[in-house]
Scaffold this motif. Structure first.
Motif, PDB file in Angstrom:
ATOM      1  N   ILE A   1      40.189  41.557  47.349  1.00  0.00           N
ATOM      2  CA  ILE A   1      39.898  40.857  48.608  1.00  0.00           C
ATOM      3  C   ILE A   1      41.167  40.688  49.438  1.00  0.00           C
ATOM      4  CG2 ILE A   1      39.145  38.670  49.608  1.00  0.00           C
ATOM      5  CD1 ILE A   1      36.851  40.288  48.584  1.00  0.00           C
ATOM      6  N   TYR A   2      42.280  40.378  48.779  1.00  0.00           N
ATOM      7  CA  TYR A   2      43.548  40.233  49.512  1.00  0.00           C
ATOM      8  C   TYR A   2      43.938  41.559  50.185  1.00  0.00           C
ATOM      9  CZ  TYR A   2      44.369  35.748  47.118  1.00  0.00           C
ATOM     10  OH  TYR A   2      44.277  34.457  46.657  1.00  0.00           O
ATOM     11  N   VAL A   3      43.725  42.672  49.488  1.00  0.00           N
ATOM     12  CA  VAL A   3      44.049  43.984  50.063  1.00  0.00           C
ATOM     13  C   VAL A   3      43.235  44.227  51.323  1.00  0.00           C
ATOM     14  CG1 VAL A   3      43.900  46.484  49.691  1.00  0.00           C
ATOM     15  CG2 VAL A   3      44.778  45.020  47.878  1.00  0.00           C
TER      16      VAL A   3
ATOM     17  N   LEU B   1      38.884  36.444  26.752  1.00  0.00           N
ATOM     18  CA  LEU B   1      39.332  35.665  27.915  1.00  0.00           C
ATOM     19  C   LEU B   1      40.295  36.464  28.782  1.00  0.00           C
ATOM     20  CD1 LEU B   1      39.801  32.098  26.388  1.00  0.00           C
ATOM     21  CD2 LEU B   1      38.205  32.756  28.210  1.00  0.00           C
ATOM     22  N   LEU B   2      41.175  37.237  28.160  1.00  0.00           N
ATOM     23  CA  LEU B   2      42.075  38.094  28.931  1.00  0.00           C
ATOM     24  C   LEU B   2      41.275  39.119  29.733  1.00  0.00           C
ATOM     25  CD1 LEU B   2      44.829  38.763  26.238  1.00  0.00           C
ATOM     26  CD2 LEU B   2      45.139  37.471  28.359  1.00  0.00           C
ATOM     27  N   ASP B   3      40.253  39.680  29.110  1.00  0.00           N
ATOM     28  CA  ASP B   3      39.395  40.660  29.775  1.00  0.00           C
ATOM     29  C   ASP B   3      38.694  40.028  30.980  1.00  0.00           C
ATOM     30  OD1 ASP B   3      38.037  43.007  30.269  1.00  0.00           O
ATOM     31  OD2 ASP B   3      36.500  42.643  28.758  1.00  0.00           O
ATOM     32  N   LYS B   4      38.151  38.842  30.766  1.00  0.00           N
ATOM     33  CA  LYS B   4      37.445  38.140  31.839  1.00  0.00           C
ATOM     34  C   LYS B   4      38.388  37.767  32.978  1.00  0.00           C
ATOM     35  CE  LYS B   4      34.171  34.313  32.476  1.00  0.00           C
ATOM     36  NZ  LYS B   4      33.489  33.179  31.781  1.00  0.00           N
ATOM     37  N   ALA B   5      39.568  37.257  32.630  1.00  0.00           N
ATOM     38  CA  ALA B   5      40.546  36.883  33.658  1.00  0.00           C
ATOM     39  C   ALA B   5      41.009  38.104  34.438  1.00  0.00           C
ATOM     40  CB  ALA B   5      41.739  36.188  33.001  1.00  0.00           C
ATOM     41  N   GLN B   6      41.197  39.213  33.745  1.00  0.00           N
ATOM     42  CA  GLN B   6      41.614  40.448  34.420  1.00  0.00           C
ATOM     43  C   GLN B   6      40.589  40.863  35.467  1.00  0.00           C
ATOM     44  OE1 GLN B   6      42.742  43.704  31.803  1.00  0.00           O
ATOM     45  NE2 GLN B   6      41.948  45.200  33.257  1.00  0.00           N
ATOM     46  N   ASP B   7      39.307  40.824  35.116  1.00  0.00           N
ATOM     47  CA  ASP B   7      38.260  41.218  36.059  1.00  0.00           C
ATOM     48  C   ASP B   7      38.196  40.263  37.251  1.00  0.00           C
ATOM     49  OD1 ASP B   7      37.551  43.414  34.596  1.00  0.00           O
ATOM     50  OD2 ASP B   7      35.832  42.465  33.610  1.00  0.00           O
ATOM     51  N   GLN B   8      38.263  38.974  36.970  1.00  0.00           N
ATOM     52  CA  GLN B   8      38.147  38.002  38.052  1.00  0.00           C
ATOM     53  C   GLN B   8      39.346  38.066  38.996  1.00  0.00           C
ATOM     54  OE1 GLN B   8      37.575  34.455  35.709  1.00  0.00           O
ATOM     55  NE2 GLN B   8      35.346  34.684  35.651  1.00  0.00           N
ATOM     56  N   LEU B   9      40.527  38.167  38.443  1.00  0.00           N
ATOM     57  CA  LEU B   9      41.715  38.312  39.283  1.00  0.00           C
ATOM     58  C   LEU B   9      41.705  39.638  40.014  1.00  0.00           C
ATOM     59  CD1 LEU B   9      44.462  36.827  36.940  1.00  0.00           C
ATOM     60  CD2 LEU B   9      43.660  35.863  39.104  1.00  0.00           C
ATOM     61  N   GLY B  10      41.109  40.676  39.405  1.00  0.00           N
ATOM     62  CA  GLY B  10      40.989  41.958  40.083  1.00  0.00           C
ATOM     63  C   GLY B  10      40.131  41.848  41.326  1.00  0.00           C
TER      64      GLY B  10
ATOM     65  N   GLN C   1      35.626  33.250  52.196  1.00  0.00           N
ATOM     66  CA  GLN C   1      34.574  32.723  51.326  1.00  0.00           C
ATOM     67  C   GLN C   1      34.647  33.372  49.941  1.00  0.00           C
ATOM     68  OE1 GLN C   1      30.861  33.381  53.374  1.00  0.00           O
ATOM     69  NE2 GLN C   1      31.301  31.875  54.983  1.00  0.00           N
ATOM     70  N   LYS C   2      34.894  34.676  49.930  1.00  0.00           N
ATOM     71  CA  LYS C   2      35.025  35.382  48.650  1.00  0.00           C
ATOM     72  C   LYS C   2      36.268  34.919  47.892  1.00  0.00           C
ATOM     73  CE  LYS C   2      31.403  37.922  49.268  1.00  0.00           C
ATOM     74  NZ  LYS C   2      30.179  37.682  48.454  1.00  0.00           N
ATOM     75  N   ILE C   3      37.353  34.679  48.606  1.00  0.00           N
ATOM     76  CA  ILE C   3      38.584  34.205  47.970  1.00  0.00           C
ATOM     77  C   ILE C   3      38.347  32.862  47.285  1.00  0.00           C
ATOM     78  CG2 ILE C   3      40.901  33.307  48.432  1.00  0.00           C
ATOM     79  CD1 ILE C   3      41.181  35.531  50.550  1.00  0.00           C
ATOM     80  N   ALA C   4      37.653  31.969  47.982  1.00  0.00           N
ATOM     81  CA  ALA C   4      37.363  30.655  47.405  1.00  0.00           C
ATOM     82  C   ALA C   4      36.508  30.793  46.142  1.00  0.00           C
ATOM     83  CB  ALA C   4      36.658  29.773  48.430  1.00  0.00           C
ATOM     84  N   LYS C   5      35.531  31.690  46.196  1.00  0.00           N
ATOM     85  CA  LYS C   5      34.626  31.895  45.062  1.00  0.00           C
ATOM     86  C   LYS C   5      35.379  32.468  43.852  1.00  0.00           C
ATOM     87  CE  LYS C   5      30.671  34.792  43.727  1.00  0.00           C
ATOM     88  NZ  LYS C   5      29.692  35.803  44.212  1.00  0.00           N
ATOM     89  N   TYR C   6      36.139  33.538  44.080  1.00  0.00           N
ATOM     90  CA  TYR C   6      36.847  34.187  42.975  1.00  0.00           C
ATOM     91  C   TYR C   6      37.996  33.326  42.457  1.00  0.00           C
ATOM     92  CZ  TYR C   6      34.233  38.367  44.358  1.00  0.00           C
ATOM     93  OH  TYR C   6      33.242  39.251  44.659  1.00  0.00           O
ATOM     94  N   SER C   7      38.616  32.554  43.328  1.00  0.00           N
ATOM     95  CA  SER C   7      39.692  31.656  42.890  1.00  0.00           C
ATOM     96  C   SER C   7      39.153  30.587  41.941  1.00  0.00           C
ATOM     97  CB  SER C   7      40.361  30.993  44.096  1.00  0.00           C
ATOM     98  OG  SER C   7      41.056  31.936  44.876  1.00  0.00           O
ATOM     99  N   ALA C   8      37.986  30.041  42.285  1.00  0.00           N
ATOM    100  CA  ALA C   8      37.387  29.006  41.432  1.00  0.00           C
ATOM    101  C   ALA C   8      37.041  29.567  40.053  1.00  0.00           C
ATOM    102  CB  ALA C   8      36.134  28.444  42.108  1.00  0.00           C
TER     103      ALA C   8
END
Length: 504
Positions: free
Chosen positions: A452-454, A438-447, A478-485
């Motif tokens: 996108i913010y950069v 889960l940490l690995d998955k969260a790291q990738d998704q938050l990455g 649109q990407k922010i909404a997708k990755y945030s979810a």
């Protein structure tokens, strides 16, 4: 016998000057060394990090077996004179190497050769005697040839500290690059690569063939040794090795010219190694020496500098093409970041960065990274467990508040997740553990989200016109909404996880 040597690559523009410098202090004329390396078709020796060779040194054949030591620079070495070019495995009976040959699944065969002109100089550094070997030549395998352009520093008598002192002087003088790969490692890789290639390769083409993938270390795995000192030294050595080996590729060792996407991969894995090493140092901070803490600060500055080039690669090689394909108006090539160096390659090869890596390596090899208290057998592992548990608790509180976090706070959350995940590797968690996964998955998704913010910030300041800014913002939102979810779902699952007490 324990052999300890440090190998450095010589860039093309430094070879004449360095050769002249060695010849001024050489103890004898250059000698020719021709060696044959043996293994089974299934690499029984290489898989055990061992190398067996027969080498003609002048008129004398010498049989040599090298086995892995306790660190990157140490090897157990057995040398035996031979009357001719034939092996005698009986010499390893009643030695630590006996089991290695008892388990061979097939007969040994010659797999690759080396042909080297070596110039030797013996110097005094304080109270130590150090042999400097200047090697020019080739590694040969199945018709292909890989160049050898390196200088080795080997301790003959005295203290290993003096080897690092001497090597740092030569590194500064001739802009050398640390090379952890032995000749046998490169030869084995070249032979394996050529098994599936129709045409032989030479020079930089052969070097690039061996660098088609960035270096990823094997998983650390669960250790039966629970001492704080062992855990730190194991993790720090693995992570520093990841940094150095990817820096070697990125810096262009053996004159490789990798395509941009491969250079970006080297850079990414180099930064991951730096982050892992820094995370390891954060966990073991109570036991680190002042010199190890100072090195961490130096590496932090380089990490930030490499980050500028990584963001540029992410932007130009990954996200910008997607924006253009989606119809971005007035697209143009990005400008280089405002960095101290002309490229990530120049930064990796820079004397300043290489010296920090060399000093970090010295701290580990010389056992100067930890205070004496870390080596106490009764040091309570509960202190490590407590630190990890506090980090997880802090992460879980932020997970619960994810919807309220600013982009910078989300970036900080990702950094905390990376720190915990990397340190779970040190204490034996595998990729199959639910918490680690889960940490690995969260790291990738938050990455993905932070990238996108950069890009969004860049277009806010640098868009060519209003139409471009508006298009980029709409696509990026649109990407922010997708990755945030996605991140929100993963972080919710992460809140229910607990550390496994039996791992510490």
């Amino acid at each position: 016998m324990l052999e300890r040597e440090l190998k450095l690559y010589i860039p093309p523009n430094q070879r004449i000057a360095l050769t002249d410098a060695i010849h001024l202090i050489a103890s004898q004329p250059p000698i020719h060394l021709a060696a044959h390396y043996f293994d089974t078709p299934l690499r029984c020796l290489a898989r055990q990090f061992a190398a067996l060779r027969l080498r003609l040194e002048g008129t004398q054949w010498v049989q040599t077996l090298k086995m892995r030591g306790t660190d990157e620079l140490s090897k157990l070495e057995y040398n035996h004179l031979r009357p001719g070019p034939s092996l005698d495995l009986s010499v390893y009976q009643n030695t630590a190497a006996a089991a290695l040959f008892e388990q061979l699944a097939a007969p040994l065969e010659v797999r690759y050769q080396t042909d080297v002109q070596r110039t030797i100089a013996v110097i005094k550094q304080d109270q130590s005697e150090i042999e400097i070997a200047l090697d020019f030549g080739v590694i040969k395998a199945k018709g292909s040839e890989l160049p050898i352009n390196e200088i080795e520093f080997e301790l003959k008598t005295g203290h290993m500290t003096d080897v690092f002192t001497a090597a740092s002087k030569w590194l500064k003088r001739f802009a050398l690059i640390i090379e952890l790969r032995s000749k046998s490692e490169r030869g084995d890789a070249l032979y394996e690569y050529m098994l599936h290639q129709p045409r032989p390769l030479k020079g930089a083409s052969a070097a690039l063939a061996l660098a088609q993938q960035p270096y990823r270390p094997d998983p650390i795995g669960e250790s039966h040794e629970a001492l704080v000192s062992h855990l730190y030294m194991t993790g720090a050595n693995v992570f520093l090795g990841q940094v150095i080996r990817n820096a070697t590729f990125l810096a262009g060792v053996d004159e490789i010219v990798a395509p941009k996407d491969l250079q970006a991969s080297y850079l990414t894995l180099l930064r991951v190694g730096l982050r892992r090493l820094r995370s390891c140092r954060q966990l073991f901070k109570p036991w680190l020496t002042s010199s190890e803490l100072a090195l961490d600060q130096e590496l932090r500055e380089h990490y930030k500098e490499f980050g500028l080039w990584r963001d540029k690669d992410m932007f130009w090689l990954e996200l910008q093409p997607k924006l253009v394909a989606a119809g971005l108006p007035a697209a143009k090539k990005l400008e280089p970041p405002k960095s101290k160096t002309s490229s990530a390659q120049a930064l990796a090869a820079s004397t300043e960065f290489q010296l920090v890596l060399l000093t970090s390596l010295a701290n580990l090899v010389l056992l100067q990274a930890l205070n004496p208290s870390a080596y106490q057998p009764d040091l309570p592992q509960a202190q490590l467990s407590s630190r990890l548990a506090n980090w997880l608790s802090r992460i879980q509180k932020l997970c619960a508040q994810f919807g309220l976090l600013s982009p910078s706070e989300q970036h900080d959350l990702r950094n905390q997740i990376k720190r915990l995940r990397y340190n779970l590797e040190i204490v034996g968690y595998s990729t199959d553990d639910a918490l680690y996964a889960l940490l690995d998955k969260a790291q990738d998704q938050l990455g993905d989200l932070c990238d996108i913010y950069v890009v969004q910030d860049w277009y806010e300041e640098n868009a060519v016109n209003k139409a471009q800014r508006a298009f980029a913002n709409e696509w990026l939102n649109q990407k922010i909404a997708k990755y945030s979810a996605k991140s929100k779902k993963t972080l919710a699952l992460l809140q229910d996880q607990r550390l496994k007490p039996d791992r510490h």
